[in-house]
Design a protein around this motif. Structure first.
Motif, short mmCIF file in Angstrom:
data_model
loop_
_atom_site.label_atom_id
_atom_site.label_comp_id
_atom_site.label_asym_id
_atom_site.label_seq_id
_atom_site.Cartn_x
_atom_site.Cartn_y
_atom_site.Cartn_z
N ARG A 7 61.44 38.42 48.19
CA ARG A 7 62.85 38.35 48.61
C ARG A 7 63.70 37.54 47.64
O ARG A 7 64.87 37.82 47.47
N ASP A 8 63.10 36.55 46.98
CA ASP A 8 63.86 35.73 46.04
C ASP A 8 63.96 36.35 44.64
O ASP A 8 64.45 35.73 43.71
N GLY A 9 63.46 37.59 44.48
CA GLY A 9 63.56 38.30 43.20
C GLY A 9 62.39 38.10 42.27
O GLY A 9 62.35 38.69 41.19
N THR A 10 61.40 37.29 42.67
CA THR A 10 60.23 37.06 41.83
C THR A 10 59.30 38.27 41.89
O THR A 10 58.98 38.76 42.98
N TRP A 11 58.86 38.72 40.73
CA TRP A 11 57.87 39.80 40.64
C TRP A 11 56.48 39.19 40.58
O TRP A 11 56.24 38.23 39.86
N PHE A 12 55.54 39.78 41.34
CA PHE A 12 54.17 39.31 41.39
C PHE A 12 53.22 40.44 41.02
O PHE A 12 53.46 41.60 41.38
N PRO A 44 52.89 35.16 39.96
CA PRO A 44 54.23 35.52 39.48
C PRO A 44 54.19 35.98 38.02
O PRO A 44 53.41 35.47 37.22
N ILE A 45 55.03 36.96 37.72
CA ILE A 45 55.18 37.42 36.34
C ILE A 45 56.31 36.59 35.75
O ILE A 45 57.47 36.74 36.14
N ASN A 46 55.99 35.70 34.83
CA ASN A 46 56.97 34.76 34.29
C ASN A 46 57.64 35.24 33.02
O ASN A 46 58.59 34.62 32.56
N ARG A 47 57.14 36.29 32.41
CA ARG A 47 57.73 36.81 31.17
C ARG A 47 58.85 37.78 31.51
O ARG A 47 58.61 38.91 31.94
N MET A 48 60.10 37.35 31.32
CA MET A 48 61.26 38.15 31.68
C MET A 48 61.28 39.51 30.97
O MET A 48 61.61 40.51 31.61
N LEU A 72 58.84 41.40 30.26
CA LEU A 72 57.89 42.24 30.98
C LEU A 72 58.47 42.69 32.32
O LEU A 72 58.36 43.86 32.70
N VAL A 73 59.11 41.78 33.03
CA VAL A 73 59.75 42.13 34.31
C VAL A 73 60.83 43.19 34.07
O VAL A 73 60.93 44.17 34.81
N LYS A 74 61.63 43.01 33.01
CA LYS A 74 62.69 44.00 32.71
C LYS A 74 62.09 45.35 32.36
O LYS A 74 62.65 46.40 32.72
N LEU A 75 60.96 45.36 31.67
CA LEU A 75 60.28 46.62 31.35
C LEU A 75 59.84 47.32 32.64
O LEU A 75 60.09 48.51 32.83
N PHE A 76 59.20 46.57 33.53
CA PHE A 76 58.78 47.15 34.81
C PHE A 76 59.99 47.66 35.59
O PHE A 76 59.98 48.74 36.16
N ALA A 77 61.06 46.87 35.61
CA ALA A 77 62.27 47.26 36.36
C ALA A 77 62.87 48.54 35.80
O ALA A 77 63.48 49.32 36.54
N SER A 78 62.71 48.78 34.50
CA SER A 78 63.30 49.98 33.90
C SER A 78 62.61 51.27 34.37
O SER A 78 63.19 52.34 34.27
N VAL A 79 61.39 51.16 34.89
CA VAL A 79 60.69 52.35 35.39
C VAL A 79 60.52 52.32 36.92
O VAL A 79 59.77 53.11 37.48
N LEU A 80 61.23 51.40 37.57
CA LEU A 80 61.18 51.31 39.03
C LEU A 80 62.01 52.42 39.64
O LEU A 80 63.14 52.67 39.21
N ARG A 81 61.46 53.08 40.63
CA ARG A 81 62.14 54.16 41.34
C ARG A 81 61.94 53.96 42.84
O ARG A 81 60.93 53.42 43.28
N ARG A 82 62.91 54.46 43.61
CA ARG A 82 62.73 54.49 45.06
C ARG A 82 62.63 55.94 45.46
O ARG A 82 63.52 56.75 45.16
#
Length: 181
Positions: A33-38, A43-47, A49-59
């Motif tokens: 809920r606080d926006g942290t990716w796990f 936690p994934i601390n490398r921003m 890497l998080v941005k890369l994952f977010a770029s392929v996130l779909r709902r």
């Protein structure tokens, strides 16, 4: 050597349909809920890497997924995949633009393509969101929502007017401000 007839290329093999991405079992990825990716509870601390994952996130109809051309894996999202952590206002009144920045540095301007919405919990607490990409929203952090409430209040001339803000030529209702008079 004979010249081929224009407009008639030699027969080519038919294009093969790409197979559906393979589903990864047990990806164990979560967005808190606080926006942290796990990943696997850490936690994934490398921003980047998080941005890369977010770029392929779909709902999709059955939930949130990381989708590449060859694989897809389920992601558990506790609330919304992004947070709106800042807002700027350009202009005033019906002409104003509300520009949001997410926790992953994506910039969206509220309007027809990026609407704002406010859900109200059973206890009356507002939960505001802005659409970032199709199916993917950012929950507005409390300070960002309070800023919108302040701007809405300053723009009202009477308590009979709807309570909300304009952006991108659209009016967005922020809910009931309570008894002010």
């Amino acid at each position: 050597m004979q010249n081929p007839v224009r407009g008639k290329s030699p027969a080519t093999s038919p294009r093969r349909a790409r197979p559906a991405p393979a589903e990864l079992a047990g990806l164990d990825m979560r967005i808190a809920r606080d926006g942290t990716w796990f990943y696997r509870g850490s936690p994934i601390n490398r921003m980047p890497l998080v941005k890369l994952f977010a770029s392929v996130l779909r709902r999709e109809a059955d939930g949130y997924w990381l989708v590449t051309p060859v694989e897809r894996g389920r992601v558990v999202v506790e609330d919304a995949p992004f947070l709106a952590v800042a807002v700027d206002k350009e202009g005033d009144g019906r002409e104003q633009q509300l520009i949001f920045r997410t926790n992953l540095d994506e910039i969206v301007t509220a309007g027809p393509e990026h609407p704002l919405r406010v859900e109200v919990a059973a206890d009356g607490t507002p939960a505001p969101y802005v659409l970032v990409r199709p199916g993917l929203e950012a929950r507005l952090t409390r300070p960002v929502f309070y800023e919108l409430v302040e701007w809405a209040d300053a723009a009202r001339t009477s308590s009979k007017e709807p309570f909300g803000v304009w952006s991108g030529g659209m009016f967005f209702d922020l809910g009931d401000p309570g008894d002010e008079d």
